[in-house]
Design a protein around this motif. Structure first.
Motif, mmCIF file in Angstrom:
data_model
loop_
_atom_site.group_PDB
_atom_site.id
_atom_site.type_symbol
_atom_site.label_atom_id
_atom_site.label_comp_id
_atom_site.label_asym_id
_atom_site.label_seq_id
_atom_site.Cartn_x
_atom_site.Cartn_y
_atom_site.Cartn_z
ATOM 1 N N THR A 90 33.640 81.842 31.089
ATOM 2 C CA THR A 90 34.969 81.223 31.055
ATOM 3 C C THR A 90 35.824 81.736 29.907
ATOM 4 N N MET A 140 39.403 83.647 30.690
ATOM 5 C CA MET A 140 40.639 83.023 30.213
ATOM 6 C C MET A 140 41.330 83.889 29.160
ATOM 7 N N ILE A 180 39.199 74.281 34.941
ATOM 8 C CA ILE A 180 39.100 75.738 35.052
ATOM 9 C C ILE A 180 39.504 76.190 36.459
#
Length: 284
Positions: free
Chosen positions: A130, A134, A170
């Motif tokens: 993640t 990102m 997310i």
């Protein structure tokens, strides 16, 4: 040299006295079929610059280099650099960078190449998936897509539908920045050493323009963070305080957006979050 062969991996490991790091989540791919699916799924062509995150011993790197104009592979483990120098020596279109992907200025790396067809690929361990994705998206990295192999559970969160257990902050963020495409399921048995989980490959096509119109992107993400930060709370309670609004003003903003204050964040789709964020902006 068949870099996906467990025997070749073991021989390289012994030759270079390389110790596999659990902390870095190192699991090496041993299946040519999966390698082909990743490269095909990434849609790599002869004009492309490929940036690979975590090349390991170079199995995906070599496959990408056989199709792309240029490959830049970023590897954090200094002990893999001499192995990569050996396994990839026959390719003249590969550059290896020793460094932490989270500390790299990808746009500067891309700019220095002068290339504008950019694909990002990688096989990422759970703990970094993640943050890496990102970083790429929030820094507006000038790439067309990100094709990543990740733990199946993480992939399911990125590709979840509203109202499901896997759906979260997310999911909304990824769908704001990308369209998500499932490429392949990968069984744990095709790695050395074998991990305790299965994996999945997704291609995230980075949107050229945002799919929703927002008054303030920061308020949009504040709504998402607040809503999913307290999943069991109703939107009315979870969002109180967002953009400085008290409960009554949040209630009014929800009504203006035609969203029931008793709903929870996991039931809202991307468009509803956008409508809600804009309503909060208008009430502020």
């Amino acid at each position: 040299m068949k870099l996906y062969s467990p025997a070749v991996i073991a021989a390289l490991k012994d030759k270079h006295n390389f110790k596999i790091s659990k902390n870095l989540g190192q699991n090496f791919l041993t299946d040519q079929n999966i390698i082909d699916k990743i490269i095909d799924g990434a849609q790599i062509g002869e004009k492309d610059l490929v940036i690979e995150i975590g090349p390991g011993m170079g199995v995906l790197t070599a496959a990408a280099a056989s199709r792309a104009a240029r490959v830049i592979a970023i590897e954090i483990d200094q002990h893999l650099i001499p192995i990569l120098s050996e396994t990839l020596k026959e390719y003249n279109n590969i550059e290896i960078i020793h460094g932490d992907i989270l500390k790299q200025n990808l746009n500067e790396i891309i700019k220095q190449t002068g290339m504008d067809h950019v694909k990002i690929i990688g096989n990422l361990p759970y703990y970094i998936t993640t943050p890496v994705i990102m970083k790429i998206l929030e820094e507006k990295t000038q790439a067309q897509s990100i094709t990543i192999m990740m733990q199946k559970e993480v992939a399911q969160r990125l590709n979840a539908s509203p109202g499901t257990k896997a759906y979260g902050a997310i999911t909304v963020a990824i769908n704001y920045y990308c369209t998500v495409h499932h490429i392949a399921d990968v069984h744990r048995s095709v790695f050395f050493p074998k991990p305790n989980v299965d994996s999945q490959v997704l291609r995230l096509d980075i949107r050229k323009s945002t799919p929703v119109d927002l008054i303030d992107e920061k308020v949009f993400f504040a709504c998402i963070k607040a809503g999913f930060g307290q999943r069991r709370k109703t939107l009315l309670n979870a969002l109180t305080g967002v953009n400085g609004l008290g409960k009554e003003r949040i209630h009014d903003a929800l009504q203006r957006a035609s969203i029931d204050p008793a709903r929870r964040a996991e039931t809202l789709d991307l468009n509803e979050f956008a409508t809600l964020a804009n309503s909060i902006c208008e009430m502020s």
